[in-house]
Design an enzyme around this catalytic site. Structure first.
Site, PDB file in Angstrom:
ATOM      1  N   GLY A   1     -45.310 133.574 -37.547  1.00 35.97           N
ATOM      2  CA  GLY A   1     -46.376 132.629 -37.186  1.00 35.97           C
ATOM      3  C   GLY A   1     -45.867 131.198 -37.212  1.00 35.97           C
TER       4      GLY A   1
ATOM      5  N   ARG B   1     -42.863 137.602 -32.735  1.00 37.81           N
ATOM      6  CA  ARG B   1     -42.825 138.725 -33.670  1.00 37.81           C
ATOM      7  C   ARG B   1     -42.152 139.851 -32.892  1.00 37.81           C
ATOM      8  NH1 ARG B   1     -46.208 136.790 -37.733  1.00 37.81           N
ATOM      9  NH2 ARG B   1     -48.114 135.770 -37.022  1.00 37.81           N
TER      10      ARG B   1
ATOM     11  N   ASP C   1     -42.206 135.623 -44.818  1.00 35.91           N
ATOM     12  CA  ASP C   1     -41.636 136.783 -45.521  1.00 35.91           C
ATOM     13  C   ASP C   1     -40.966 137.782 -44.577  1.00 35.91           C
ATOM     14  OD1 ASP C   1     -44.188 137.336 -44.537  1.00 35.91           O
ATOM     15  OD2 ASP C   1     -44.693 138.733 -46.137  1.00 35.91           O
TER      16      ASP C   1
ATOM     17  N   THR D   1     -44.394 128.810 -43.163  1.00 32.07           N
ATOM     18  CA  THR D   1     -45.589 129.634 -42.943  1.00 32.07           C
ATOM     19  C   THR D   1     -46.771 128.924 -43.577  1.00 32.07           C
ATOM     20  OG1 THR D   1     -46.733 131.691 -43.540  1.00 32.07           O
ATOM     21  CG2 THR D   1     -44.936 131.054 -44.975  1.00 32.07           C
TER      22      THR D   1
ATOM     23  N   ASP E   1     -49.146 130.395 -44.876  1.00 34.70           N
ATOM     24  CA  ASP E   1     -49.733 131.285 -45.882  1.00 34.70           C
ATOM     25  C   ASP E   1     -49.344 130.952 -47.329  1.00 34.70           C
ATOM     26  OD1 ASP E   1     -50.822 132.619 -43.755  1.00 34.70           O
ATOM     27  OD2 ASP E   1     -49.412 134.304 -43.791  1.00 34.70           O
TER      28      ASP E   1
ATOM     29  N   ASP F   1     -47.038 132.300 -48.980  1.00 30.86           N
ATOM     30  CA  ASP F   1     -46.931 133.604 -49.645  1.00 30.86           C
ATOM     31  C   ASP F   1     -45.502 133.977 -50.023  1.00 30.86           C
ATOM     32  OD1 ASP F   1     -46.070 133.951 -47.051  1.00 30.86           O
ATOM     33  OD2 ASP F   1     -47.265 135.741 -46.649  1.00 30.86           O
TER      34      ASP F   1
ATOM     35  N   MET G   1     -57.189 131.956 -43.045  1.00 27.09           N
ATOM     36  CA  MET G   1     -56.006 132.815 -42.890  1.00 27.09           C
ATOM     37  C   MET G   1     -55.302 132.939 -44.241  1.00 27.09           C
ATOM     38  SD  MET G   1     -54.226 132.045 -39.246  1.00 27.09           S
ATOM     39  CE  MET G   1     -54.832 132.867 -37.774  1.00 27.09           C
ATOM     40  N   GLY G   2     -54.129 133.510 -44.233  1.00 31.04           N
ATOM     41  CA  GLY G   2     -53.375 133.706 -45.468  1.00 31.04           C
ATOM     42  C   GLY G   2     -52.784 135.107 -45.558  1.00 31.04           C
ATOM     43  N   ARG G   3     -53.152 135.934 -44.588  1.00 29.53           N
ATOM     44  CA  ARG G   3     -52.731 137.346 -44.551  1.00 29.53           C
ATOM     45  C   ARG G   3     -53.193 138.040 -45.818  1.00 29.53           C
ATOM     46  NH1 ARG G   3     -49.314 139.789 -40.807  1.00 29.53           N
ATOM     47  NH2 ARG G   3     -48.435 137.850 -40.054  1.00 29.53           N
TER      48      ARG G   3
ATOM     49  N   GLU H   1     -58.895 136.053 -45.300  1.00 26.92           N
ATOM     50  CA  GLU H   1     -58.963 137.105 -44.281  1.00 26.92           C
ATOM     51  C   GLU H   1     -58.493 138.449 -44.867  1.00 26.92           C
ATOM     52  OE1 GLU H   1     -56.223 136.424 -41.039  1.00 26.92           O
ATOM     53  OE2 GLU H   1     -54.561 135.993 -42.385  1.00 26.92           O
TER      54      GLU H   1
ATOM     55  N   TYR I   1     -57.169 130.577 -35.468  1.00 24.39           N
ATOM     56  CA  TYR I   1     -55.884 129.943 -35.136  1.00 24.39           C
ATOM     57  C   TYR I   1     -55.873 128.429 -35.214  1.00 24.39           C
ATOM     58  CZ  TYR I   1     -54.409 134.548 -33.862  1.00 24.39           C
ATOM     59  OH  TYR I   1     -54.076 135.869 -33.932  1.00 24.39           O
ATOM     60  N   VAL I   2     -57.067 127.829 -35.254  1.00 24.01           N
ATOM     61  CA  VAL I   2     -57.105 126.372 -35.379  1.00 24.01           C
ATOM     62  C   VAL I   2     -56.328 125.934 -36.631  1.00 24.01           C
ATOM     63  CG1 VAL I   2     -59.293 126.265 -36.668  1.00 24.01           C
ATOM     64  CG2 VAL I   2     -58.680 124.395 -35.144  1.00 24.01           C
TER      65      VAL I   2
ATOM     66  N   ARG J   1     -53.535 126.994 -37.637  1.00 23.72           N
ATOM     67  CA  ARG J   1     -52.073 126.982 -37.461  1.00 23.72           C
ATOM     68  C   ARG J   1     -51.582 125.767 -36.675  1.00 23.72           C
ATOM     69  NH1 ARG J   1     -50.544 132.950 -36.681  1.00 23.72           N
ATOM     70  NH2 ARG J   1     -49.830 132.403 -34.614  1.00 23.72           N
TER      71      ARG J   1
HETATM   72  N1  LIG Z   1     -37.967 144.565 -42.570  1.00 21.24           N
HETATM   73  C1  LIG Z   1     -37.551 143.778 -41.579  1.00 21.24           C
HETATM   74  N2  LIG Z   1     -36.278 143.853 -41.128  1.00 21.24           N
HETATM   75  C2  LIG Z   1     -35.843 143.071 -40.125  1.00 21.24           C
HETATM   76  N3  LIG Z   1     -36.611 142.158 -39.492  1.00 21.24           N
HETATM   77  C3  LIG Z   1     -37.877 142.027 -39.897  1.00 21.24           C
HETATM   78  C4  LIG Z   1     -38.424 142.817 -40.957  1.00 21.24           C
HETATM   79  N4  LIG Z   1     -39.701 142.455 -41.131  1.00 21.24           N
HETATM   80  C5  LIG Z   1     -39.960 141.501 -40.212  1.00 21.24           C
HETATM   81  N5  LIG Z   1     -38.863 141.231 -39.486  1.00 21.24           N
HETATM   82  C6  LIG Z   1     -38.750 140.282 -38.371  1.00 21.24           C
HETATM   83  O1  LIG Z   1     -39.342 139.030 -38.690  1.00 21.24           O
HETATM   84  C7  LIG Z   1     -40.339 138.715 -37.719  1.00 21.24           C
HETATM   85  C8  LIG Z   1     -41.358 137.810 -38.317  1.00 21.24           C
HETATM   86  O2  LIG Z   1     -42.033 138.468 -39.369  1.00 21.24           O
HETATM   87  P1  LIG Z   1     -43.599 138.283 -39.571  1.00 21.24           P
HETATM   88  O3  LIG Z   1     -43.968 139.051 -40.776  1.00 21.24           O
HETATM   89  O4  LIG Z   1     -44.278 138.610 -38.290  1.00 21.24           O
HETATM   90  O5  LIG Z   1     -43.792 136.717 -39.776  1.00 21.24           O
HETATM   91  P2  LIG Z   1     -43.370 135.754 -40.976  1.00 21.24           P
HETATM   92  O6  LIG Z   1     -41.903 135.647 -41.012  1.00 21.24           O
HETATM   93  O7  LIG Z   1     -44.006 134.459 -40.605  1.00 21.24           O
HETATM   94  O8  LIG Z   1     -43.940 136.336 -42.229  1.00 21.24           O
HETATM   95  C9  LIG Z   1     -40.828 140.078 -37.265  1.00 21.24           C
HETATM   96  O9  LIG Z   1     -41.507 140.025 -36.050  1.00 21.24           O
HETATM   97  C10 LIG Z   1     -39.519 140.829 -37.150  1.00 21.24           C
HETATM   98  O10 LIG Z   1     -38.831 140.463 -35.983  1.00 21.24           O
HETATM   99  O1  LIG Z   2     -50.431 135.328 -34.944  1.00 24.16           O
HETATM  100  P1  LIG Z   2     -50.876 136.696 -35.300  1.00 24.16           P
HETATM  101  O2  LIG Z   2     -49.851 137.705 -34.918  1.00 24.16           O
HETATM  102  O3  LIG Z   2     -52.235 137.018 -34.820  1.00 24.16           O
HETATM  103  O4  LIG Z   2     -50.931 136.783 -36.882  1.00 24.16           O
HETATM  104  C1  LIG Z   2     -51.903 136.223 -37.686  1.00 24.16           C
HETATM  105  C2  LIG Z   2     -51.291 135.965 -39.043  1.00 24.16           C
HETATM  106  O5  LIG Z   2     -50.363 134.912 -38.934  1.00 24.16           O
HETATM  107  C3  LIG Z   2     -50.608 133.938 -39.942  1.00 24.16           C
HETATM  108  O6  LIG Z   2     -51.354 132.880 -39.367  1.00 24.16           O
HETATM  109  C4  LIG Z   2     -49.312 133.389 -40.452  1.00 24.16           C
HETATM  110  O7  LIG Z   2     -48.597 134.437 -41.040  1.00 24.16           O
HETATM  111  P2  LIG Z   2     -47.032 134.547 -40.974  1.00 24.16           P
HETATM  112  O8  LIG Z   2     -46.498 133.230 -41.434  1.00 24.16           O
HETATM  113  O9  LIG Z   2     -46.704 135.695 -41.872  1.00 24.16           O
HETATM  114  O10 LIG Z   2     -46.608 134.806 -39.591  1.00 24.16           O
HETATM  115  C5  LIG Z   2     -51.439 134.689 -40.997  1.00 24.16           C
HETATM  116  O11 LIG Z   2     -52.198 133.813 -41.784  1.00 24.16           O
HETATM  117  C6  LIG Z   2     -52.250 135.590 -40.125  1.00 24.16           C
HETATM  118  O12 LIG Z   2     -52.691 136.725 -40.826  1.00 24.16           O
HETATM  119 MG   LIG Z   3     -45.663 136.283 -43.410  1.00 24.20          MG
END
Ligand SMILES: Nc1ncnc2c1ncn2[C@@H]1O[C@H](COP(=O)(O)OP(=O)(O)O)[C@@H](O)[C@H]1O
Ligand SMILES: O=P(O)(O)OC[C@H]1O[C@](O)(COP(=O)(O)O)[C@@H](O)[C@@H]1O
Ligand SMILES: [Mg+2]
Length: 317
Positions: free
Chosen positions: A10, A71, A102, A124, A126, A128, A168-170, A221, A248-249, A251
């Protein structure tokens, strides 16, 4: 030396400030910096571009990420990551800075374990991640939520209504709790601070009898269906209730100064660590000092700086 930077997951306000810091600090140290477009997807597609001082000018105050983000589920597959590493090596790139949350850290850790040096920068809304007090984007999203809740209170009060606000916050309650405390929310419901529905409805009945004109319920959420909850509260407490999902506002928007500074410090620090030959770590800020830690620590979230806020709910909300 040649390094690369990408944003992933995100988008978060301040990601651009972090990109700018990586590029400018890199140039300061005589390091060439390549930008990778659209996160891990661009890494696999070989979508790289050499960045210059100018390519990051005037982005400091812009929300989103100029590099784009994505993603990409298939990045969890080793064969897909092998293509990414091959592409990086073809360009003579020796290390990669991943700005993300994460999920992005899991990808960065996996690349590191496969022998390609990476550094994580927490981006992020979040908040988190472990080992850091704050992630880039959290404070801007918080300011957006606070602004929205103040507005919602005006209209709720005019109509003598109760207002549920979903943030948000997942699966992390930091945005809801920090916003709830900032706005004086009457109830705060997060994964770490679950709802006691019966008690809440009893309290709302009392509020209504006392003639209070509004009540704010902040909720993270993925906790419950807020529209159904609003209906149940209206029916059972006599306090008319409406739900607003902020969405989404939260973000978007120009990063607040705190996020710009945090991003600048962390971006430059990531470059310095690479220069020192350090990799396989994530950067963070702890008690206002820059720190770095193994990815595992960042992924194993302790309650960090928010712990005292959770305790504060009971005392002042
Ligand atoms: N276990 C994993 N191993 C490798 N790549 C990963 C894994 N988990 C997530 N990713 C990669 O990181 C991207 C971003 O993770 P995501 O959880 O969607 O957002 P964020 O990094 O903001 O938490 C994923 O779309 C994927 O490409
Ligand atoms: O953009 P998407 O795929 O709808 O995901 C929404 C999620 O992304 C976030 O805005 C940000 O989360 P990440 O930083 O893990 O990507 C969360 O708060 C929310 O649950
Ligand atoms: Mg995340």
């Amino acid at each position: 030396m040649r390094i690369a930077v990408l944003t992933s997951g995100g988008d978060a306000p301040g990601m651009n400030s972090a990109i700018r810091a990586v590029v400018r600090a890199g140039l300061y140290y005589g390091i060439e910096v390549y930008g990778v477009y659209d996160g891990y997807r661009g890494l696999v597609a070989g979508n790289f571009e050499k960045m210059t001082r100018k390519s990051v000018s005037e982005i400091l105050s812009r929300g989103g990420t100029v590099l784009g983000t994505a993603r990409m589920t298939s990045f969890q597959q080793k064969e897909v990551r092998e293509i990414a590493i091959e592409n990086l090596r073809k360009e003579g790139i020796e290390a990669l800075i991943v700005i993300g949350g994460d999920g992005s850290y899991k990808g960065a850790l996996a690349l590191n374990e496969m022998g390609f040096p990476t550094i994580g920068v927490p981006g992020t809304i979040d908040n988190d991640l472990g080992g850091t007090d704050y992630t880039i984007g959290f404070h801007t999203a918080l300011a957006t939520i606070v602004d929205a809740v103040d507005k919602l209170r005006d209209t709720a009060s005019s109509h003598q209504r109760c207002s549920i606000v979903e943030t948000m916050g997942r699966h992390c309650g930091d945005l809801a709790i920090a916003a709830g405390l900032s706005c004086g929310a009457e109830f705060i419901i997060t994964p770490e601070h679950p709802m006691d529905k019966e008690k809440m409805i009893e309290n709302l009945k009392k509020h209504k009898l006392e003639g209070r004109r509004n009540a704010i319920i902040m909720i993270t959420e993925n906790t419950t269906n807020v529209y159904e909850l609003a209906q149940e509260i209206s029916e059972r407490s006599g306090f008319a209730c409406r739900a607003t999902v902020l969405g989404y506002v939260q973000r978007g928007g120009s990063p607040v100064a705190e996020d710009r500074i945090l991003a600048g410090r962390m971006g430059a620090y990531a470059v310095e660590l690479i220069k020192q030959g350090i990799s396989g770590v994530a950067v963070g800020v702890s008690h206002n000092d820059l720190v770095y830690m193994p990815y595992e620590k960042a992924l194993d979230r302790d309650r960090g700086s928010m712990q005292d806020l959770y305790e504060l709910i009971g005392k002042i909300s």
